[in-house]
Write an enzyme that holds these catalytic residues in place. Structure first.
Site, PDB file in Angstrom:
ATOM      1  N   SER A   1      48.229  37.287   6.372  1.00 37.86           N
ATOM      2  CA  SER A   1      47.932  38.261   7.422  1.00 37.86           C
ATOM      3  C   SER A   1      48.808  39.440   7.598  1.00 37.86           C
ATOM      4  CB  SER A   1      47.723  37.387   8.803  1.00 37.86           C
ATOM      5  OG  SER A   1      48.814  37.008   9.158  1.00 37.86           O
TER       6      SER A   1
ATOM      7  N   LYS B   1      53.151  38.464  13.974  1.00 35.48           N
ATOM      8  CA  LYS B   1      52.122  39.627  14.103  1.00 35.48           C
ATOM      9  C   LYS B   1      52.833  40.929  14.390  1.00 35.48           C
ATOM     10  CE  LYS B   1      48.507  36.681  13.265  1.00 35.48           C
ATOM     11  NZ  LYS B   1      48.517  36.290  12.145  1.00 35.48           N
TER      12      LYS B   1
END
Length: 169
Positions: A34, A81
């Protein structure tokens, strides 16, 4: 009765180690794709990053920071993230129920760098600052990837209110 040096070392070392991990930071493995290409640039490598707890002690994050947080979907899991928007920013989403959203006070908007291959704010919305645990400061392993992690946010993902401000200058 003499206490062996090993027991003394453990008696003093364990609490000091726990305090350092809880207040300063720790090294963690980054799993998944990701955050490609910033972290784990190819499927055959795994990056280990230093997660700096001191950097987020006041819960202040900047656009572009890569942060670790408790997953809003699964509190037993930590995710890593990039911060795309902070409170007050107007963010153009990528598949969230609202096409454009204003990040509420006390929240931030996070996304994985590998668009479409990430469980992020586009799935669960703005994230409470209370879930923030650390900021990724540097890649510590493998040695070929040693580097400080810079705060970079692609211009295409900049919040709409920031884009307008930048253009008007």
């Amino acid at each position: 009765m003499k206490i062996p040096i090993l027991i003394k070392s453990i008696f003093f070392g364990v609490p000091i180690g726990i305090t350092l991990v809880d207040s300063v930071g720790y090294v963690a493995r980054v799993d998944g794709i990701s955050m490609q290409p910033a972290l784990n640039p190819d499927k055959n490598s795994t990056d280990y990053v230093f997660l700096n707890r001191l950097a987020v002690r006041s819960y202040e994050v900047k656009r572009g920071d890569i942060v670790s947080l408790i997953s809003p979907k699964d509190p037993t899991q930590k995710i890593i993230k990039r911060v795309v928007g902070v409170q007050g920013d107007i963010v153009k989403t990528l598949g969230y129920r609202d096409h454009i959203i204003k990040v509420p006070e006390g929240h931030f908007w996070i996304e994985g760098d590998h668009t479409g291959h990430s469980m992020d704010s586009n799935n669960f919305g703005p994230v409470s600052l209370g879930l923030l645990t650390a900021k990724a400061s540097c890649i510590v392993w493998p040695p070929s990837r040693w580097q400080v992690i810079h705060t970079d946010l692609p211009a295409s993902r900049a919040p709409l209110n920031v884009r307008r401000t930048a253009i008007s200058y």
